[in-house]
Design a protein around this motif. Structure first.
Motif, mmCIF file in Angstrom:
data_model
loop_
_atom_site.group_PDB
_atom_site.id
_atom_site.type_symbol
_atom_site.label_atom_id
_atom_site.label_comp_id
_atom_site.label_asym_id
_atom_site.label_seq_id
_atom_site.Cartn_x
_atom_site.Cartn_y
_atom_site.Cartn_z
ATOM 1 N N LYS A 3 16.732 12.674 -26.553
ATOM 2 C CA LYS A 3 17.818 11.888 -25.572
ATOM 3 C C LYS A 3 17.340 11.621 -24.287
ATOM 4 O O LYS A 3 17.552 10.481 -23.785
ATOM 5 C CB LYS A 3 19.179 12.786 -25.708
ATOM 6 N N GLU A 4 16.480 12.329 -23.920
ATOM 7 C CA GLU A 4 15.994 12.085 -22.593
ATOM 8 C C GLU A 4 15.138 10.898 -22.304
ATOM 9 O O GLU A 4 15.305 10.095 -21.369
ATOM 10 C CB GLU A 4 15.302 13.506 -21.757
ATOM 11 N N LEU A 5 14.453 10.667 -23.160
ATOM 12 C CA LEU A 5 13.449 9.615 -23.376
ATOM 13 C C LEU A 5 14.159 8.204 -23.694
ATOM 14 O O LEU A 5 14.051 7.227 -22.914
ATOM 15 C CB LEU A 5 12.613 9.722 -24.628
ATOM 16 N N LEU A 6 15.245 8.445 -24.210
ATOM 17 C CA LEU A 6 16.249 7.176 -24.647
ATOM 18 C C LEU A 6 16.801 6.844 -23.227
ATOM 19 O O LEU A 6 17.250 5.773 -22.903
ATOM 20 C CB LEU A 6 16.875 7.344 -25.564
ATOM 21 N N LEU A 7 17.538 7.753 -22.671
ATOM 22 C CA LEU A 7 18.186 7.725 -21.436
ATOM 23 C C LEU A 7 17.306 6.843 -20.296
ATOM 24 O O LEU A 7 17.850 6.091 -19.523
ATOM 25 C CB LEU A 7 18.624 9.076 -20.921
ATOM 26 N N GLN A 8 15.835 7.256 -20.257
ATOM 27 C CA GLN A 8 14.935 6.680 -19.414
ATOM 28 C C GLN A 8 14.632 5.335 -19.728
ATOM 29 O O GLN A 8 14.723 4.266 -18.920
ATOM 30 C CB GLN A 8 13.534 7.410 -19.443
ATOM 31 N N ASN A 15 7.449 3.326 -18.844
ATOM 32 C CA ASN A 15 6.288 4.389 -19.367
ATOM 33 C C ASN A 15 7.331 4.980 -20.550
ATOM 34 O O ASN A 15 6.785 5.443 -21.462
ATOM 35 C CB ASN A 15 6.258 5.631 -18.087
ATOM 36 N N ALA A 16 8.645 5.122 -20.413
ATOM 37 C CA ALA A 16 9.497 5.959 -21.451
ATOM 38 C C ALA A 16 9.647 4.650 -22.660
ATOM 39 O O ALA A 16 9.422 5.326 -23.791
ATOM 40 C CB ALA A 16 10.891 5.872 -21.085
#
Length: 172
Positions: A3-8, A15-16
């Protein structure tokens, strides 16, 4: 996908986005390869797919279905490419086998099956992929390709018969 990667990615973090690309590119490339034969077209569809994924990411409601969602976008991009090339010919060609040279190198069974799909006419190969591999029902396939459900079913049947013939005739 985390989830954190998609939010980025939603915040346009390059980078994400690169990390998501690295995690998904191989899987989505395989999807593209089942629909489009030419390497340049595959790369174009893959790039278009990632563009659409990153620009539509705000529409994804549940990060846990990201992979299926990205796959569906990629299938739709492949179909769009086929439509633009006017290559989606839904017809049964009697002499299609004679016009193709079947590879004789033996690799894994699954890879052989996927390789044999390339020897099917474009229309029935597309329907086989949508039904047997992607899991779409005939009604949805018919709507996606602007054909009847009966045409979808008959093309699937044709693809299955030809694949069986190829498997038997070439000892795969």
């Amino acid at each position: 996908m985390e989830k954190e990667l998609l939010l980025q990615c939603l915040q346009k973090d390059r980078n994400a986005q690169r990390k998501v690309y690295e995690k998904m590119a191989r899987k989505l490339h395989i999807v593209c390869k089942r629909y489009v034969n030419n390497d340049e077209d595959i790369e174009e569809v893959l790039a278009d797919s990632f563009y659409r994924i990153f620009t539509k990411l705000d529409q994804l409601k549940d990060h846990e279905i990201f992979e299926a969602w990205a796959r569906k976008i990629t299938v739709n991009e492949c179909l769009q490419k086929l439509r633009s090339m006017k290559a989606l010919n839904i017809s049964i060609e009697e002499d299609w086998v004679e016009s193709k040279g079947i590879p004789t190198d033996s690799i894994s069974f699954e890879k052989d099956i996927l390789k044999l799909l390339n020897f099917l006419p474009e229309g029935c190969r597309t329907i086989f992929n949508l039904f047997a591999i992607e899991g779409y029902p005939h009604k949805e396939i018919a709507a996606m390709l602007s054909i009847t459900e009966g045409t979808s079913k008959s093309q699937l049947n044709f693809a299955r018969k030809k694949l069986q013939e190829l498997l038997v005739n070439h000892n795969i």
